[in-house]
Design a protein around this motif. Sequence first.
Motif, mmCIF file in Angstrom:
data_model
loop_
_atom_site.group_PDB
_atom_site.id
_atom_site.type_symbol
_atom_site.label_atom_id
_atom_site.label_comp_id
_atom_site.label_asym_id
_atom_site.label_seq_id
_atom_site.Cartn_x
_atom_site.Cartn_y
_atom_site.Cartn_z
ATOM 1 N N ARG A 251 8.287 1.397 -18.031
ATOM 2 C CA ARG A 251 8.512 0.611 -16.821
ATOM 3 C C ARG A 251 8.011 1.352 -15.592
ATOM 4 O O ARG A 251 8.372 2.500 -15.346
ATOM 5 N N ARG A 252 7.115 0.704 -14.816
ATOM 6 C CA ARG A 252 6.654 1.279 -13.553
ATOM 7 C C ARG A 252 6.245 0.170 -12.618
ATOM 8 O O ARG A 252 5.701 -0.850 -13.029
ATOM 9 N N ASP A 253 6.549 0.360 -11.328
ATOM 10 C CA ASP A 253 6.185 -0.588 -10.279
ATOM 11 C C ASP A 253 5.512 0.178 -9.151
ATOM 12 O O ASP A 253 5.809 1.361 -8.903
ATOM 13 N N TYR A 254 4.607 -0.518 -8.452
ATOM 14 C CA TYR A 254 3.855 0.096 -7.356
ATOM 15 C C TYR A 254 4.088 -0.700 -6.073
ATOM 16 O O TYR A 254 3.828 -1.900 -6.017
ATOM 17 N N PHE A 255 4.562 -0.004 -5.030
ATOM 18 C CA PHE A 255 4.861 -0.638 -3.748
ATOM 19 C C PHE A 255 3.986 -0.039 -2.654
ATOM 20 O O PHE A 255 3.774 1.185 -2.627
ATOM 21 N N PRO A 256 3.464 -0.868 -1.738
ATOM 22 C CA PRO A 256 2.665 -0.322 -0.635
ATOM 23 C C PRO A 256 3.483 0.685 0.174
ATOM 24 O O PRO A 256 4.653 0.443 0.494
ATOM 25 N N ALA A 257 2.860 1.797 0.496
ATOM 26 C CA ALA A 257 3.585 2.875 1.181
ATOM 27 C C ALA A 257 3.941 2.515 2.616
ATOM 28 O O ALA A 257 4.879 3.082 3.175
ATOM 29 N N GLY A 258 3.221 1.579 3.228
ATOM 30 C CA GLY A 258 3.404 1.314 4.651
ATOM 31 C C GLY A 258 4.460 0.291 5.002
ATOM 32 O O GLY A 258 4.598 -0.062 6.186
ATOM 33 N N LEU A 259 5.223 -0.215 4.032
ATOM 34 C CA LEU A 259 6.228 -1.220 4.355
ATOM 35 C C LEU A 259 7.365 -0.609 5.182
ATOM 36 O O LEU A 259 7.845 0.486 4.861
ATOM 37 N N PRO A 260 7.820 -1.293 6.232
ATOM 38 C CA PRO A 260 8.979 -0.803 6.985
ATOM 39 C C PRO A 260 10.183 -0.655 6.067
ATOM 40 O O PRO A 260 10.335 -1.417 5.100
ATOM 41 N N ARG A 262 13.404 -1.502 6.028
ATOM 42 C CA ARG A 262 14.218 -2.681 5.705
ATOM 43 C C ARG A 262 13.446 -3.658 4.823
ATOM 44 O O ARG A 262 14.000 -4.228 3.872
ATOM 45 N N VAL A 263 12.173 -3.845 5.141
ATOM 46 C CA VAL A 263 11.348 -4.735 4.327
ATOM 47 C C VAL A 263 11.181 -4.164 2.923
ATOM 48 O O VAL A 263 11.282 -4.884 1.925
ATOM 49 N N ALA A 264 10.931 -2.860 2.840
ATOM 50 C CA ALA A 264 10.735 -2.226 1.541
ATOM 51 C C ALA A 264 11.953 -2.407 0.649
ATOM 52 O O ALA A 264 11.830 -2.699 -0.548
ATOM 53 N N GLU A 265 13.158 -2.266 1.195
ATOM 54 C CA GLU A 265 14.375 -2.417 0.406
ATOM 55 C C GLU A 265 14.511 -3.847 -0.099
ATOM 56 O O GLU A 265 14.863 -4.091 -1.260
ATOM 57 N N SER A 266 14.235 -4.820 0.764
ATOM 58 C CA SER A 266 14.329 -6.225 0.362
ATOM 59 C C SER A 266 13.306 -6.560 -0.706
ATOM 60 O O SER A 266 13.599 -7.283 -1.676
ATOM 61 N N VAL A 267 12.082 -6.057 -0.538
ATOM 62 C CA VAL A 267 11.016 -6.346 -1.498
ATOM 63 C C VAL A 267 11.323 -5.730 -2.858
ATOM 64 O O VAL A 267 11.079 -6.334 -3.910
ATOM 65 N N PRO A 314 2.507 -10.699 -4.546
ATOM 66 C CA PRO A 314 2.509 -10.594 -3.091
ATOM 67 C C PRO A 314 3.908 -10.315 -2.555
ATOM 68 O O PRO A 314 4.914 -10.683 -3.186
ATOM 69 N N VAL A 315 3.983 -9.695 -1.395
ATOM 70 C CA VAL A 315 5.272 -9.414 -0.768
ATOM 71 C C VAL A 315 6.092 -10.694 -0.656
ATOM 72 O O VAL A 315 7.284 -10.727 -0.975
ATOM 73 N N ARG A 316 5.451 -11.781 -0.216
ATOM 74 C CA ARG A 316 6.181 -13.016 0.035
ATOM 75 C C ARG A 316 6.667 -13.685 -1.253
ATOM 76 O O ARG A 316 7.530 -14.552 -1.218
#
Length: 472
Positions: A251-260, A262-267, A314-316
């Motif tokens: 299991r691995r996931d990749y998240f953009p490093a530049g997310l604020p 609060r947004v990063a936690e929600s995403v 996508p984030v959305r």
Amino acid sequence: MALAAALLGALLLSAAPAPGVPAASSFPIGDRIYPMLGQAGLDVRHYDLDLTVARPGTLELRGEVTLTLAATRPLAAVALDYLGPAVQEVRWNGAAQAFTLDRAAGKLRVVPPAPLRPSETARLSVRYAGLAVQTPDLSLLTGWQAVPGAGGVGGANYSLSEPVGTRGFMPVNDHPSDPATFTVRITVPAGYTAAASGLETGVVSGPAGHTFTFEQAVPIPAYALAIHINRFVRVDSAPVPVGVGGAAVVRRDYFPAGLPPRVAESVRAPYRRTGEMLEVLAGWFGPFPFAAHGSAIVESPVPALETATLNTMPVRSSSERVLVHETAHQWFGDRVVLADWSDVWLSEGFATYAELLWAQAQGQDGGEVAAGWYARLQGRPTRPLAATSAEELFDQTAYLRGALALHALRTEVGDVAFRGWLRSYVAVFSGQPASTAGLLALTRRELGVRAEATLRLWAESLTLPPLSAPPS
């Protein structure tokens, strides 16, 4: 746009037939929706792809791909789907080979020294460089995606190829009926991370940056190949023991490093439940078919896509419902591949029904979910499940009526028989392309004439069948 047009014009001029190469037919597979794609009789066993992306966030790339080829009939020529950067060299079993690049037909044609016969394999290597070419499919530009960074710094790239976009950045037999294994090496500048379908097997640093290597050992259709380049934060989670033979799924996931923050936690929140989703879906469909699973999150307004072993999200679209849908596609679409794009409901209908199965596992009423789908379809145009045009591929009939067809079958036969039927379908068609006709034949064998009639009514009726209609 002007730069891309100028480059395309130059490529058209450079694509004149090479001396000594006779004209060759494309031998297309004959797909009902995309009749010129693929080559009948060609069986690509493996793609070994090297990509170098020196400027992330642009369409520039440099690549070399070696295809391991087999044939189901004698082939005097090989015609790959290709619209991408200028071809610099082609080799057949290591020796330089003449070729033609027909931009109008979207074909890279090679006539080997001797026909490729069913008892043989060959290695065809293509080296190319320039700008990737995106394909207008429905309302999207599919293929190699470029996300420029703010102020020209820190851009990203990823593949979003369904249905026919892979040919824009690599030569390929671009039809889902010819799945293959992949080795992918991606070289990116320092500070960037690359991710792709399969297991990561190594990272090497060099003068050009870092090279990430991935092995996709189970065949997948070319459109489902995931490639991502970004400044990622990689999050590893506990393996999930739902793989073939009880193997643990990495299991691995990749998240953009530049997310604020609060947004990063929600995403990130929905992705923490991916392991639970795998367990619920494996309980219905059988073992997860690949060695790894996760998602790569992109900051673009595009649809989510079930790229194999690594959903493109996508984030959305970072919600449990969408994540369950794309994860179900790992069975239906990525492992059980389509014989023809007209039967795309076999992917989308099954993935949509997985949303109901997950909702039930969370304590919701599955009957209410199905009734909601039915209400959305009532009073709107509907059609038999087999699509007749590209515009019908991803409409509500493919998703909702396809899912309701499965619910009608489940209502007819009960949960125990339905679960066994789902597992049989995956097991039987993991080794051969699936079609509606094949599914109906399997249903008759596994569940009987009445069950087949129920499924056939939903598949073939010109009007929307009643939600609880008995078979005729």
